[in-house]
Scaffold this motif. Structure first.
Motif, mmCIF file in Angstrom:
data_model
loop_
_atom_site.group_PDB
_atom_site.id
_atom_site.type_symbol
_atom_site.label_atom_id
_atom_site.label_comp_id
_atom_site.label_asym_id
_atom_site.label_seq_id
_atom_site.Cartn_x
_atom_site.Cartn_y
_atom_site.Cartn_z
ATOM 1 N N GLY A 10 0.850 -1.183 0.000
ATOM 2 C CA GLY A 10 0.000 0.000 0.000
ATOM 3 C C GLY A 10 0.882 1.227 0.000
ATOM 4 O O GLY A 10 1.925 1.252 0.667
ATOM 5 N N ALA A 11 0.493 2.251 -0.726
ATOM 6 C CA ALA A 11 1.311 3.447 -0.844
ATOM 7 C C ALA A 11 1.156 4.392 0.340
ATOM 8 O O ALA A 11 1.918 5.352 0.472
ATOM 9 C CB ALA A 11 0.986 4.194 -2.139
ATOM 10 N N MET A 12 0.148 4.154 1.181
ATOM 11 C CA MET A 12 -0.074 4.963 2.374
ATOM 12 C C MET A 12 -0.393 4.021 3.535
ATOM 13 O O MET A 12 -1.013 2.971 3.330
ATOM 14 C CB MET A 12 -1.248 5.918 2.164
ATOM 15 C CG MET A 12 -1.032 6.966 1.097
ATOM 16 S SD MET A 12 -0.152 8.395 1.706
ATOM 17 C CE MET A 12 -1.439 9.184 2.697
ATOM 18 N N PRO A 13 -0.009 4.377 4.772
ATOM 19 C CA PRO A 13 -0.368 3.520 5.910
ATOM 20 C C PRO A 13 -1.866 3.284 6.000
ATOM 21 O O PRO A 13 -2.315 2.180 6.335
ATOM 22 C CB PRO A 13 0.147 4.320 7.121
ATOM 23 C CG PRO A 13 1.232 5.180 6.583
ATOM 24 C CD PRO A 13 0.806 5.530 5.178
ATOM 25 N N GLU A 14 -2.660 4.319 5.701
ATOM 26 C CA GLU A 14 -4.114 4.193 5.770
ATOM 27 C C GLU A 14 -4.633 3.144 4.792
ATOM 28 O O GLU A 14 -5.701 2.565 4.998
ATOM 29 C CB GLU A 14 -4.776 5.537 5.480
ATOM 30 C CG GLU A 14 -4.494 6.624 6.506
ATOM 31 C CD GLU A 14 -3.220 7.394 6.236
ATOM 32 O OE1 GLU A 14 -2.971 8.391 6.938
ATOM 33 O OE2 GLU A 14 -2.444 6.995 5.330
ATOM 34 N N ILE A 75 0.704 -7.562 -5.366
ATOM 35 C CA ILE A 75 -0.432 -6.673 -5.618
ATOM 36 C C ILE A 75 -0.117 -5.335 -4.964
ATOM 37 O O ILE A 75 0.224 -5.275 -3.789
ATOM 38 C CB ILE A 75 -1.736 -7.231 -5.014
ATOM 39 C CG1 ILE A 75 -2.059 -8.606 -5.593
ATOM 40 C CG2 ILE A 75 -2.901 -6.259 -5.243
ATOM 41 C CD1 ILE A 75 -3.155 -9.332 -4.827
ATOM 42 N N PHE A 76 -0.222 -4.259 -5.737
ATOM 43 C CA PHE A 76 0.028 -2.926 -5.200
ATOM 44 C C PHE A 76 -1.253 -2.113 -5.339
ATOM 45 O O PHE A 76 -1.759 -1.918 -6.435
ATOM 46 C CB PHE A 76 1.160 -2.261 -5.981
ATOM 47 C CG PHE A 76 1.748 -1.034 -5.321
ATOM 48 C CD1 PHE A 76 1.079 -0.328 -4.336
ATOM 49 C CD2 PHE A 76 2.998 -0.586 -5.698
ATOM 50 C CE1 PHE A 76 1.628 0.784 -3.737
ATOM 51 C CE2 PHE A 76 3.568 0.537 -5.106
ATOM 52 C CZ PHE A 76 2.882 1.226 -4.127
ATOM 53 N N THR A 77 -1.792 -1.655 -4.206
ATOM 54 C CA THR A 77 -2.961 -0.780 -4.233
ATOM 55 C C THR A 77 -2.570 0.594 -3.701
ATOM 56 O O THR A 77 -1.682 0.710 -2.863
ATOM 57 C CB THR A 77 -4.111 -1.332 -3.374
ATOM 58 O OG1 THR A 77 -3.743 -1.275 -1.993
ATOM 59 C CG2 THR A 77 -4.436 -2.764 -3.750
ATOM 60 N N GLY A 78 -3.235 1.608 -4.203
ATOM 61 C CA GLY A 78 -2.935 2.959 -3.743
ATOM 62 C C GLY A 78 -3.765 3.981 -4.480
ATOM 63 O O GLY A 78 -4.672 3.643 -5.243
ATOM 64 N N VAL A 79 -3.438 5.243 -4.260
ATOM 65 C CA VAL A 79 -4.147 6.327 -4.921
ATOM 66 C C VAL A 79 -3.268 6.931 -6.015
ATOM 67 O O VAL A 79 -2.059 6.710 -6.049
ATOM 68 C CB VAL A 79 -4.576 7.424 -3.922
ATOM 69 C CG1 VAL A 79 -5.588 6.879 -2.934
ATOM 70 C CG2 VAL A 79 -3.363 8.000 -3.195
ATOM 71 N N ALA A 80 -3.902 7.696 -6.898
ATOM 72 C CA ALA A 80 -3.172 8.333 -7.989
ATOM 73 C C ALA A 80 -3.911 9.591 -8.421
ATOM 74 O O ALA A 80 -5.111 9.748 -8.167
ATOM 75 C CB ALA A 80 -3.030 7.373 -9.177
ATOM 76 N N GLY A 81 -3.186 10.466 -9.087
ATOM 77 C CA GLY A 81 -3.783 11.676 -9.641
ATOM 78 C C GLY A 81 -4.156 11.468 -11.095
ATOM 79 O O GLY A 81 -3.399 10.886 -11.871
ATOM 80 N N ILE A 215 -0.669 -3.493 -10.598
ATOM 81 C CA ILE A 215 -0.766 -2.203 -9.931
ATOM 82 C C ILE A 215 -2.200 -1.697 -10.080
ATOM 83 O O ILE A 215 -2.711 -1.572 -11.203
ATOM 84 C CB ILE A 215 0.195 -1.159 -10.548
ATOM 85 C CG1 ILE A 215 1.612 -1.742 -10.684
ATOM 86 C CG2 ILE A 215 0.185 0.128 -9.730
ATOM 87 C CD1 ILE A 215 2.313 -2.058 -9.404
ATOM 88 N N ILE A 216 -2.854 -1.419 -8.935
ATOM 89 C CA ILE A 216 -4.250 -0.961 -8.926
ATOM 90 C C ILE A 216 -4.295 0.383 -8.209
ATOM 91 O O ILE A 216 -3.858 0.491 -7.056
ATOM 92 C CB ILE A 216 -5.160 -1.962 -8.180
ATOM 93 C CG1 ILE A 216 -4.969 -3.385 -8.723
ATOM 94 C CG2 ILE A 216 -6.624 -1.538 -8.278
ATOM 95 C CD1 ILE A 216 -5.550 -4.457 -7.828
ATOM 96 N N ARG A 217 -4.825 1.393 -8.875
ATOM 97 C CA ARG A 217 -4.855 2.732 -8.282
ATOM 98 C C ARG A 217 -6.273 3.300 -8.278
ATOM 99 O O ARG A 217 -7.029 3.139 -9.241
ATOM 100 C CB ARG A 217 -3.941 3.669 -9.065
ATOM 101 C CG ARG A 217 -2.454 3.331 -8.940
ATOM 102 C CD ARG A 217 -1.921 3.640 -7.577
ATOM 103 N NE ARG A 217 -0.472 3.514 -7.498
ATOM 104 C CZ ARG A 217 0.257 3.941 -6.484
ATOM 105 N NH1 ARG A 217 -0.328 4.520 -5.454
ATOM 106 N NH2 ARG A 217 1.567 3.774 -6.484
ATOM 107 N N THR A 218 -6.610 3.982 -7.198
ATOM 108 C CA THR A 218 -7.877 4.699 -7.090
ATOM 109 C C THR A 218 -7.610 6.183 -7.301
ATOM 110 O O THR A 218 -6.694 6.743 -6.680
ATOM 111 C CB THR A 218 -8.516 4.490 -5.704
ATOM 112 O OG1 THR A 218 -8.726 3.091 -5.492
ATOM 113 C CG2 THR A 218 -9.849 5.220 -5.612
ATOM 114 N N ILE A 219 -8.390 6.811 -8.158
ATOM 115 C CA ILE A 219 -8.181 8.226 -8.451
ATOM 116 C C ILE A 219 -8.649 9.071 -7.261
ATOM 117 O O ILE A 219 -9.810 9.027 -6.865
ATOM 118 C CB ILE A 219 -8.928 8.648 -9.727
ATOM 119 C CG1 ILE A 219 -8.389 7.860 -10.922
ATOM 120 C CG2 ILE A 219 -8.792 10.147 -9.960
ATOM 121 C CD1 ILE A 219 -6.894 8.033 -11.178
#
Length: 260
Positions: A10-14, A75-81, A215-219
């Motif tokens: 995860g790209a952030m602890p949250e 598996i990498f999940t996180g947010v993106a712009g 890689i899976i990202r949420t906008i």
């Protein structure tokens, strides 16, 4: 044949807290200023860890996962712009290719080319990628995301008609936060959908170790000066919940598959 062990970044602890709460028989290992959470989800061994920000930090973390914890897929999940104007807040982007937008060793080699690999673009494992796309689309199709958020959260974060989009993700050690920066990026990488700071570096390490990855990202924002959403709040309240439900669905569908 080695046992399946899935690494989840995860790209952030949250973003990893909810996933960690899913683990059965959980234990923790601290190495290199990182806490690795080990356990099972749906009887599959997993190792969950916060990647830390940026290409070097995330590449170091995934190397630990491969060498020290013996993961068989990532598996990498996180947010993106969002870079593409067709993306909205809450949309889910699954990378079918990744590029490091800040890698430029011209004139020695062409722009974005990874030294010694001779590649500018990296691609996920086809089989793993297809299962991820299918799993995520199932959630959207069957309204699996409909009850995740309250009406007030939907209004606060403009979460309406979320969709799954497949395309290119660009990564770099730069936080894109202006329309000028977005336009510059689109001029050199016209197919890019969104931008973040880790994915392509993680992809490079997985490629070199022959580890299937996705890689899976949420906008989370529009990557410009008009972004009004609180980034940390979005991550904690929205992206973290999406990560949990996507990982649950994906691990369930991965249970009887292997990629080597």
């Amino acid at each position: 044949m080695a046992a399946k062990r899935i690494g989840i970044l995860g790209a952030m602890p949250e973003e990893i807290n909810g996933i960690v709460s899913l683990l059965k028989g959980r234990s923790e290992v601290i190495k290199g200023m990182r806490t690795y959470y080990i356990g099972t989800i749906n009887d599959i061994e997993v190792v969950v860890v916060f990647s830390r920000w940026g290409k070097v930090a995330s590449a170091t973390t995934v190397t630990h996962l491969i060498v020290e914890f013996g993961i068989t897929e990532l598996i990498f999940t996180g947010v993106a712009g969002a870079i593409s104007k067709d993306l909205n807040i809450g949309d889910i982007v699954i990378a079918n290719s990744l590029v490091q937008h800040d890698l430029d060793a011209r004139p020695i080699m062409k722009q974005f080319e990874i030294p010694l690999l001779g590649k500018t673009i990296l691609y996920p494992s086809e089989k793993l990628f297809n299962i991820v796309v299918s799993s995520t689309n199932e959630l959207i199709k069957n309204d699996g995301l409909a009850n995740l958020f309250s009406l007030s959260e939907c209004h606060a974060f403009s979460l309406f008609n979320q969709k799954v989009v497949v395309g290119q993700i660009a990564s770099g050690d730069q936080f894109i936060s202006s329309s000028i920066e977005k336009e510059k990026l689109l001029k050199v990488i016209p197919n890019v959908l969104c931008v973040e700071m880790e994915g392509a570096a993680v992809a490079q390490v997985c490629y070199e170790y022959n580890i299937p990855f996705v890689i899976i990202r949420t906008i989370s924002d529009s990557a410009n000066e008009n972004s009004i959403i609180d980034f940390k709040e979005f991550t904690a309240k929205i992206a973290s919940k999406l990560g949990v439900i996507i990982v649950q669905k994906l691990v369930n569908n991965l249970k009887n598959d292997f990629y080597h």
